[in-house]
Design a protein around this motif. Structure first.
Motif: not given
Length: 167
Positions: A39-41, A66-68, A149-151
């Protein structure tokens, strides 16, 4: 279209493993991590294809995702010793609940959550790409990555202490 086919086959593979009682901790990790990396790619690839500021947006949102995801996988492993992402509960969710309670499509929150399920957004991404709307894929992926990421940042601040590591 290939990503949609991968999503369908991946779902079939997982269901077969569960039905035949052939699931494994390694299989859980490989399944979830490969989906997240793909998904990121894909979002980064859509950003590169769209060019300019779209590429920057895709990279930033992918970094947040990625962080989340790393936060979530770390917590899942600490709590369960496995890669079972379905066992993760964000700070405001109850630890134990019926599947329908956690993943059901009820009310506005349930419908919003349904928009961010993998099978939904992969299908939407395919349709958007077929219609030549690569920028819309970046927007959808950026909203998803930003929310994750925020959650997860809020989750780190608001959750209780984690249990000690399982071995």
């Amino acid at each position: 279209m290939l990503m949609q086919l991968q999503s369908i086959l991946d779902s079939c593979d997982g269901e077969l493993a569960r039905l035949r009682f052939q699931g494994s901790k390694l299989g859980q990790w490989l399944d979830n991590l490969s989906d997240d990396l793909l998904d990121v790619a894909f979002v980064i690839g859509a950003g590169v294809a769209a060019g300019g500021a779209w590429c920057t947006l895709a990279l930033v949102a992918s970094g947040l995702r990625v962080f989340g995801q790393a936060v979530m996988y770390h917590e899942v492993y600490r709590r369960t010793g496995s890669g079972d992402a379905y066992s993760f509960r964000i700070w405001f969710q109850r630890d134990k609940g019926e599947v329908q309670e956690v993943f059901g499509v009820k009310g506005v929150g349930g419908h919003l959550r349904a928009l961010f399920r993998r099978d939904t957004y992969v299908f939407a991404w395919m349709l958007l790409c077929l219609c030549g709307q690569v920028e819309a894929v970046v927007v959808y992926g950026s909203i998803l990555g930003g929310m994750i990421g925020v959650l997860m940042a809020l989750h780190l601040l608001l959750r209780g202490p984690l249990p000690s590591s399982r071995t």
